[in-house]
Design a protein around this motif. Sequence first.
Motif, PDB file in Angstrom:
ATOM      1  N   ILE A   1      -0.310   3.879   1.172  1.00  0.00           N
ATOM      2  CA  ILE A   1      -0.857   4.796   2.395  1.00  0.00           C
ATOM      3  C   ILE A   1      -0.373   4.012   3.738  1.00  0.00           C
ATOM      4  CG2 ILE A   1      -2.766   5.488   3.598  1.00  0.00           C
ATOM      5  CD1 ILE A   1      -4.091   5.984   0.692  1.00  0.00           C
ATOM      6  N   GLN A   2      -1.090   2.696   3.877  1.00  0.00           N
ATOM      7  CA  GLN A   2      -0.684   1.898   5.080  1.00  0.00           C
ATOM      8  C   GLN A   2       0.782   1.907   5.510  1.00  0.00           C
ATOM      9  OE1 GLN A   2      -2.463   0.709   7.506  1.00  0.00           O
ATOM     10  NE2 GLN A   2      -0.533  -0.258   8.461  1.00  0.00           N
TER      11      GLN A   2
ATOM     12  N   ASN B   1      -5.768  -0.876  -3.356  1.00  0.00           N
ATOM     13  CA  ASN B   1      -5.172  -0.957  -2.015  1.00  0.00           C
ATOM     14  C   ASN B   1      -5.350   0.445  -1.541  1.00  0.00           C
ATOM     15  OD1 ASN B   1      -3.960  -1.464   0.559  1.00  0.00           O
ATOM     16  ND2 ASN B   1      -2.625  -2.993  -0.474  1.00  0.00           N
TER      17      ASN B   1
ATOM     18  N   ASP C   1      -7.713   1.928   1.709  1.00  0.00           N
ATOM     19  CA  ASP C   1      -6.938   2.470   2.841  1.00  0.00           C
ATOM     20  C   ASP C   1      -7.465   3.908   2.838  1.00  0.00           C
ATOM     21  OD1 ASP C   1      -5.633   0.202   3.302  1.00  0.00           O
ATOM     22  OD2 ASP C   1      -3.529   0.972   2.650  1.00  0.00           O
TER      23      ASP C   1
ATOM     24  N   ASP D   1      -0.599   8.919   5.130  1.00  0.00           N
ATOM     25  CA  ASP D   1      -1.591   9.480   5.738  1.00  0.00           C
ATOM     26  C   ASP D   1      -1.606  10.429   6.923  1.00  0.00           C
ATOM     27  OD1 ASP D   1      -4.482   8.934   6.975  1.00  0.00           O
ATOM     28  OD2 ASP D   1      -3.626   7.885   8.518  1.00  0.00           O
TER      29      ASP D   1
ATOM     30  N   ASN E   1     -11.092   3.802   4.349  1.00  0.00           N
ATOM     31  CA  ASN E   1     -10.990   3.220   5.710  1.00  0.00           C
ATOM     32  C   ASN E   1     -10.532   4.285   6.721  1.00  0.00           C
ATOM     33  OD1 ASN E   1     -12.185   0.568   5.333  1.00  0.00           O
ATOM     34  ND2 ASN E   1     -10.230  -0.144   4.789  1.00  0.00           N
ATOM     35  N   ARG E   2      -9.734   5.341   6.101  1.00  0.00           N
ATOM     36  CA  ARG E   2      -9.453   6.125   6.870  1.00  0.00           C
ATOM     37  C   ARG E   2     -10.052   7.701   6.927  1.00  0.00           C
ATOM     38  NH1 ARG E   2      -5.782   2.971   6.096  1.00  0.00           N
ATOM     39  NH2 ARG E   2      -3.964   2.704   7.620  1.00  0.00           N
TER      40      ARG E   2
ATOM     41  N   SER F   1       0.709  -1.188  -0.131  1.00  0.00           N
ATOM     42  CA  SER F   1       0.001   0.050   0.129  1.00  0.00           C
ATOM     43  C   SER F   1       0.759   1.283  -0.079  1.00  0.00           C
ATOM     44  CB  SER F   1      -0.867   0.043   1.328  1.00  0.00           C
ATOM     45  OG  SER F   1      -1.639   1.274   1.125  1.00  0.00           O
TER      46      SER F   1
END
Length: 213
Positions: free
Chosen positions: A126-127, A156, A160, A132, A163-164, A124
């Motif tokens: 981001i993750q 992905n 992400d 982020d 989800n954030r 990812s």
Amino acid sequence: MPSHEQLSELLDPATTVLLTVECQQGVVGPDSALPELAKEARSSGALANVARLVAAAHAGGVQVVHAIAERRPDGRGANRNARLFRAAERLPVQQLSGTSAVRVAAPIEVSEEDFVVRRLHGLSPIQGTDVDPLLRNLGCRTLVVTGVSANVAIPNAVFDAVNRGYTAVVPTDAIAGVPSDYTPVMIRNTLALVATLTTTADLVPCLNRRRRG
């Protein structure tokens, strides 16, 4: 797809960030480790459309973040827990830190205001990366996701982002994957459920309309 008015409301330049995913020379450039993907990114017009969107974001004062995947020459810290990672270790072109392979690929231009975020592990952009925290510090609410690949990193990134708590926007002609007929299927059956879909032509005037105050 949303109307111009709906897109304009969603894409406030002060709270919008444009993310390019793995648009690096070793992935989409002429000497790519993944020539099939590089060919698709170029022949489909996706890479050129990413460049158009980046230019519009620069002109309109919208923040741009470039997410780069790379690895140390000794491979320390890199994942080996999936076929994709193990296959990448055997590719003739390696995404090694500090090499031309991990520079943002032409025709995309990088400005002094852009962030270039590099990751040494995972799938990812981001993750587990700085993306982020940067988005939150920038006051981002809407994330425009572009680049490659539609097979792994793009969905992905979208998942992400959602989800954030970010609103994900995907210009469908500014992402690419292989084979070529996979991308529209993935968009229709997956990204359409979680992201706002649009096109480069509709997005450019929304990005390039006014500068941040």
